[in-house]
Design a protein around this motif. Sequence first.
Motif, PDB file in Angstrom:
ATOM      1  N   VAL A 105       0.833  -1.203   0.000  1.00 10.55           N
ATOM      2  CA  VAL A 105       0.000   0.000   0.000  1.00 10.55           C
ATOM      3  C   VAL A 105       0.872   1.259   0.000  1.00 10.55           C
ATOM      4  N   TRP A 106       1.845   1.329   0.906  1.00  8.50           N
ATOM      5  CA  TRP A 106       2.712   2.509   0.978  1.00  8.50           C
ATOM      6  C   TRP A 106       3.690   2.491  -0.200  1.00  8.50           C
ATOM      7  N   PRO A 107       4.093   3.679  -0.690  1.00  4.59           N
ATOM      8  CA  PRO A 107       4.888   3.738  -1.930  1.00  4.59           C
ATOM      9  C   PRO A 107       6.122   2.829  -1.900  1.00  4.59           C
ATOM     10  N   PHE A 108       6.875   2.854  -0.813  1.00  9.57           N
ATOM     11  CA  PHE A 108       8.101   2.053  -0.751  1.00  9.57           C
ATOM     12  C   PHE A 108       8.035   1.008   0.362  1.00  9.57           C
ATOM     13  N   GLU A 109       6.849   0.492   0.569  1.00 11.86           N
ATOM     14  CA  GLU A 109       6.648  -0.581   1.565  1.00 11.86           C
ATOM     15  C   GLU A 109       7.465  -1.827   1.178  1.00 11.86           C
ATOM     16  N   THR A 110       8.077  -2.458   2.159  1.00 15.51           N
ATOM     17  CA  THR A 110       8.783  -3.720   1.885  1.00 15.51           C
ATOM     18  C   THR A 110       8.443  -4.756   2.948  1.00 15.51           C
ATOM     19  N   MET A 111       8.815  -6.002   2.635  1.00 10.80           N
ATOM     20  CA  MET A 111       8.616  -7.109   3.565  1.00 10.80           C
ATOM     21  C   MET A 111       9.897  -7.945   3.543  1.00 10.80           C
ATOM     22  N   ILE A 112      10.318  -8.415   4.723  1.00 12.22           N
ATOM     23  CA  ILE A 112      11.465  -9.330   4.771  1.00 12.22           C
ATOM     24  C   ILE A 112      10.935 -10.711   5.131  1.00 12.22           C
ATOM     25  N   LEU A 113      11.272 -11.687   4.285  1.00 12.09           N
ATOM     26  CA  LEU A 113      10.787 -13.062   4.476  1.00 12.09           C
ATOM     27  C   LEU A 113      11.967 -14.027   4.602  1.00 12.09           C
ATOM     28  N   PRO A 114      11.818 -15.068   5.444  1.00 10.47           N
ATOM     29  CA  PRO A 114      12.903 -16.044   5.580  1.00 10.47           C
ATOM     30  C   PRO A 114      12.894 -17.056   4.432  1.00 10.47           C
ATOM     31  N   ARG A 115      14.070 -17.422   3.950  1.00 16.18           N
ATOM     32  CA  ARG A 115      14.131 -18.463   2.913  1.00 16.18           C
ATOM     33  C   ARG A 115      13.779 -19.822   3.506  1.00 16.18           C
ATOM     34  N   ARG A 116      14.225 -20.055   4.773  1.00 17.78           N
ATOM     35  CA  ARG A 116      13.881 -21.311   5.472  1.00 17.78           C
ATOM     36  C   ARG A 116      12.726 -20.983   6.399  1.00 17.78           C
ATOM     37  N   LYS A 117      11.651 -21.717   6.271  1.00 20.85           N
ATOM     38  CA  LYS A 117      10.430 -21.395   7.027  1.00 20.85           C
ATOM     39  C   LYS A 117      10.677 -21.356   8.534  1.00 20.85           C
ATOM     40  N   VAL A 118      10.188 -20.284   9.149  1.00 25.84           N
ATOM     41  CA  VAL A 118      10.263 -20.149  10.594  1.00 25.84           C
ATOM     42  C   VAL A 118       9.010 -19.373  11.007  1.00 25.84           C
ATOM     43  N   THR A 119       8.417 -19.756  12.139  1.00 27.04           N
ATOM     44  CA  THR A 119       7.126 -19.150  12.490  1.00 27.04           C
ATOM     45  C   THR A 119       7.257 -17.979  13.461  1.00 27.04           C
ATOM     46  N   GLN A 120       8.323 -17.992  14.262  1.00 22.08           N
ATOM     47  CA  GLN A 120       8.463 -16.935  15.282  1.00 22.08           C
ATOM     48  C   GLN A 120       9.906 -16.437  15.330  1.00 22.08           C
ATOM     49  N   LEU A 121      10.038 -15.177  15.688  1.00 18.64           N
ATOM     50  CA  LEU A 121      11.364 -14.549  15.776  1.00 18.64           C
ATOM     51  C   LEU A 121      12.287 -15.334  16.722  1.00 18.64           C
ATOM     52  N   GLN A 122      11.706 -15.826  17.824  1.00 18.26           N
ATOM     53  CA  GLN A 122      12.510 -16.514  18.843  1.00 18.26           C
ATOM     54  C   GLN A 122      13.033 -17.870  18.366  1.00 18.26           C
ATOM     55  N   ASN A 123      12.572 -18.316  17.176  1.00 13.62           N
ATOM     56  CA  ASN A 123      13.058 -19.608  16.667  1.00 13.62           C
ATOM     57  C   ASN A 123      14.184 -19.458  15.645  1.00 13.62           C
ATOM     58  N   LEU A 124      14.647 -18.234  15.420  1.00 10.77           N
ATOM     59  CA  LEU A 124      15.726 -18.041  14.441  1.00 10.77           C
ATOM     60  C   LEU A 124      17.002 -18.688  14.950  1.00 10.77           C
ATOM     61  N   ASP A 125      17.713 -19.386  14.052  1.00 16.16           N
ATOM     62  CA  ASP A 125      19.004 -19.960  14.475  1.00 16.16           C
ATOM     63  C   ASP A 125      20.124 -18.946  14.209  1.00 16.16           C
ATOM     64  N   GLY A 126      21.354 -19.339  14.537  1.00 19.82           N
ATOM     65  CA  GLY A 126      22.487 -18.416  14.449  1.00 19.82           C
ATOM     66  C   GLY A 126      22.664 -17.830  13.059  1.00 19.82           C
ATOM     67  N   SER A 127      22.545 -18.691  12.034  1.00 17.45           N
ATOM     68  CA  SER A 127      22.764 -18.218  10.667  1.00 17.45           C
ATOM     69  C   SER A 127      21.656 -17.229  10.267  1.00 17.45           C
ATOM     70  N   GLN A 128      20.433 -17.525  10.639  1.00 18.72           N
ATOM     71  CA  GLN A 128      19.316 -16.610  10.300  1.00 18.72           C
ATOM     72  C   GLN A 128      19.483 -15.263  10.990  1.00 18.72           C
ATOM     73  N   ARG A 129      19.945 -15.286  12.234  1.00 18.89           N
ATOM     74  CA  ARG A 129      20.163 -14.014  12.954  1.00 18.89           C
ATOM     75  C   ARG A 129      21.269 -13.208  12.261  1.00 18.89           C
ATOM     76  N   HIS A 130      22.341 -13.909  11.926  1.00 16.61           N
ATOM     77  CA  HIS A 130      23.495 -13.258  11.310  1.00 16.61           C
ATOM     78  C   HIS A 130      23.099 -12.570   9.988  1.00 16.61           C
ATOM     79  N   PHE A 131      22.397 -13.331   9.142  1.00 22.90           N
ATOM     80  CA  PHE A 131      22.039 -12.764   7.842  1.00 22.90           C
ATOM     81  C   PHE A 131      20.877 -11.773   7.930  1.00 22.90           C
TER      82      PHE A 131
END
Length: 372
Positions: free
Chosen positions: A250-276
């Motif tokens: 909706v907003w002119p420069f709206e963006t979304m960040i999505l994980p390549r490996r499915k994860v449902t919650q922020l607290q489940n991110l592993d080390g590599s996902q946090r790093h990248f």
Amino acid sequence: MINHEVFDKHLNGQPRKLLGPTIMEFDSTEHQHLRFNPLKGEWIVVSPHRMKRPWAGQVEPADEPDLPEWDPSNPLCPRATRSNGEVNPDYCSTYVFTNDFPALMEEVPHPPEDNDPLLRMAPATGTCRVMCLHPMLNKTISLMSSDEIEAVIDRWIEQMLDLGSRFKWVQIFENKGQMMGCSNPHPHCQIWASSFLPNEPQVKDAKQRAYFEQHGRPLLCDYLEKELTRQERLVCTNDEWVCLVPFWAVWPFETMILPRRKVTQLQNLDGSQRHFLAKIMKVIATKYDNLFKTSFPYSMGWHGAPTGPEQGADDHWTLHAIYLPPLLRSATIRKFMVGYELLAMPQRDLTQEQAARILRDQSEIHYKLKTL
Ligand code: H2U
């Protein structure tokens, strides 16, 4: 001043043709159309032919003056005194405290029960915290190092684990810039935890659940696959994450960040996902700042599966970050969600593909660092 350079390049310098009486082939960069947001079950109007219209609307004041690294009178700085008289520690990374003016509190009387279907109330408890992202007043995510951003992500995860054990929803969000109503220039975000599921996640929960029941796959995993194939709306990617302009933005420069490996919650991110994640957050924040050579205002935040003691199966969810920036044509010209948007439905002029291309073309090196 409208930044014509940014737009003309991407509109091929062609004067906009108005729809004539003859039937023309559909061109999404020329012709108005509706787009559907499957996450919310809502439509939006895209009117790309309006991109060349003259602008005589509001111009915001120019960028704020340079900030010092530390200001003892700013209540979010290390060693500063907050409005409640508490003195902040001499923190050197992140710092979390309970908001001195919380919108939600833990101990409050509940409204009386009433069965009137038109005058409904329900109990609401919660807590609100403020997280300083960095000790220095003049830092932003775009100017922080990846390691410093990773420290922010680690603190977010700690907060999700702590508050998520008690509350149904934990909303992490950053309101950046005066234009977004941010009251303090210090780099900070907020964390509001609530006993109830707010409207936005409630709708997203229902839509993702219905899609999963019908297709046996998470909606956003299928969506990401399509975006990776089409490549039209990608802004930047790395080993673990993809940043794109949603098809239904909706907003002119709206963006979304999505994980390549499915994860449902922020607290489940592993080390590599946090790093990248730290790396892609820095890149998108830098591209935003470079777009109009300003500290780009936005509201950003995280949506993942609901939490709390009653948390159920969450296979239908995909964690995602959303960036909602108001700027439209320059550092001083913003989009307003008024009139038709408030009374009918959201509308945008620049297409999502044009916005993605404009952002993709921005450098990953911050404009302030280039001139040093
Ligand atoms: P915003 O500018 O995004 O509103 O965030 C600043 C928050 O910091 C705001 O919610 C809180 C405000 O209530 N705050 C304190 O808790 N104590 C203070 O002394 C100043 C600001």
